[in-house]
Design an enzyme around this catalytic site. Sequence first.
Site, short mmCIF file in Angstrom:
data_model
loop_
_atom_site.label_atom_id
_atom_site.label_comp_id
_atom_site.label_asym_id
_atom_site.label_seq_id
_atom_site.Cartn_x
_atom_site.Cartn_y
_atom_site.Cartn_z
N LYS A 181 41.66 34.30 48.30
CA LYS A 181 40.57 33.66 48.24
C LYS A 181 39.88 33.49 49.57
O LYS A 181 40.41 33.83 50.45
CB LYS A 181 40.90 32.31 47.71
CG LYS A 181 39.82 31.23 47.22
CD LYS A 181 39.90 31.51 45.67
CE LYS A 181 38.94 30.88 44.80
NZ LYS A 181 39.18 30.72 43.63
N ASP B 177 32.83 32.13 43.23
CA ASP B 177 33.33 30.90 42.92
C ASP B 177 32.73 29.92 43.20
O ASP B 177 31.18 30.14 43.09
CB ASP B 177 34.71 30.76 43.76
CG ASP B 177 35.78 29.53 43.32
OD1 ASP B 177 36.28 29.58 42.63
OD2 ASP B 177 35.59 28.32 43.89
N1 GLU Z 1 36.89 32.01 41.30
C1 GLU Z 1 37.28 32.51 39.99
C2 GLU Z 1 38.92 31.87 39.97
O1 GLU Z 1 39.12 30.75 40.37
C3 GLU Z 1 37.29 33.80 39.44
C4 GLU Z 1 37.97 34.81 40.45
C5 GLU Z 1 37.97 36.23 40.37
O2 GLU Z 1 37.16 36.61 39.45
O3 GLU Z 1 38.27 37.23 41.26
O4 GLU Z 1 39.71 32.44 39.27
#
Ligand code: GLU
Length: 447
Positions: A126, A166
């Site tokens: 992340k 996100d």
């Molecule tokens: N931000 C999204 C999540 O919390 C998607 C992450 C992604 O597609 O890599 O899963």
Amino acid sequence: MSLDVSKFMENVVAKNPAEPEFHQAVEEVIKSLAPFVNANPKYLEQGLLERIVEPERVISFRVPWVDDNGQVQVNRGYRVQFNGAIGPYKGGLRFAPNVTQGTLKFLGFEQTFKNSLTGLPMGGGKGGADFNGIGKSDAEVMRFCQSFMSELYRHVGPDTDVPAGDIGVGAREIGFLFGQYKKLVNRYEGVLTGKGLTYGGSLGRTEATGYGVAYFTDHVLQKNGLGTFEGKTVTISGAGNVGCYLIEKINAMGGKVVTVADPFGYVYVPTGVTAEHLEFLKPLWAVYRRPIKDFATEYGFEYREGRRAWEVPCDVAIPTACQNELDGNDAKTLLANGVKAVVEAANMPSTKEAVDAFVDAKIPFGPGKAANAGGVAVSGMEMSQNSMRYNWTKEEVLDKLQGVMLGIHNTCVEHGTKEDGYINYVDGANIGGFVKVADAMLAQGIV
Ligand code: GLU
């Protein structure tokens, strides 16, 4: 050898001071795991649990940029590469003023288990920055994204780490980030997901998180003898990309969504949000950057400023915004009003007190890392398509997505069913997500 949860957590808190969200996410997982690892002591060997709560790498960097008035602004960017045991690090970027290293560690930790639950080969990561996109011009956002990627490009790549969107990072930001990456490395490769359809994006990615939550909730309702969405009243707490496609699918399944919201308040829609409303809502923030209040004004609905949707009686509540947006008091209100199931579309939106209240009341509670995994699952499919240099149709992608969400639900049932028959989806998701990562880590030695 057995796991002492309080002692373990004392060490985590001491090693990671001032990161309460990270402590909260770890404690929930470790509590779920305790009976399982005590019964399967191989998972207590090789310092496995101590390693799994330690990010493999945390990168923090300066993001300087020049605003429209010629002033220099400085933000702090991060990428947390949490766990790469089962695939390249994968997870979104969050741009929001309250982003800290602790926030991104909690999200990276959650992502590790979520990605494992999808069954696809993706590790957990992340990233993001304490950047507030609200009120910024497109040119400012572009300069910020270019500066952010000018550092991040060294640490990411299609086989290393694949970020996505996100909160605060949507199609516009992904485009600017991708353009800068490509310019810097001079390679056209799938380093980000959530890309536009003209430059390597996947059909169905925009819909995936919202649709996935609806599919998962449908399984929860049916498995727990609660019927389907047909005739059910639903409250949600967002109206962005996840919220809009969630509503679209709930409508298709016969449910009625009576609230939409943004960080400033919510709109009560007693007759239910319709397809026409969705056409207004979809670009409201994503394109025009306008608040949810404008939706209330446009259609003559009541706007409740500074209040939360959880006060509205409903059958199913789906928190859709951000961490800890639904607390113990909200849970009490929901239960008193007869809520039958709660499913998280956001990441850790329920506080520990709220989760305990739902589980104590024995109503089904679907945690985010299981319920909202559809987004990252289709990101995984975008990676596959980029590697193949080939595109699947929307039907193919959504078919696969339905299979993934059913698989996640089955995993939760397998690992979360208690002696009295209650399905504890929190335990199910935590144990189910853990096993694959843990087995891979044990096989790969102390690294
Ligand atoms: N931000 C999204 C999540 O919390 C998607 C992450 C992604 O597609 O890599 O899963």
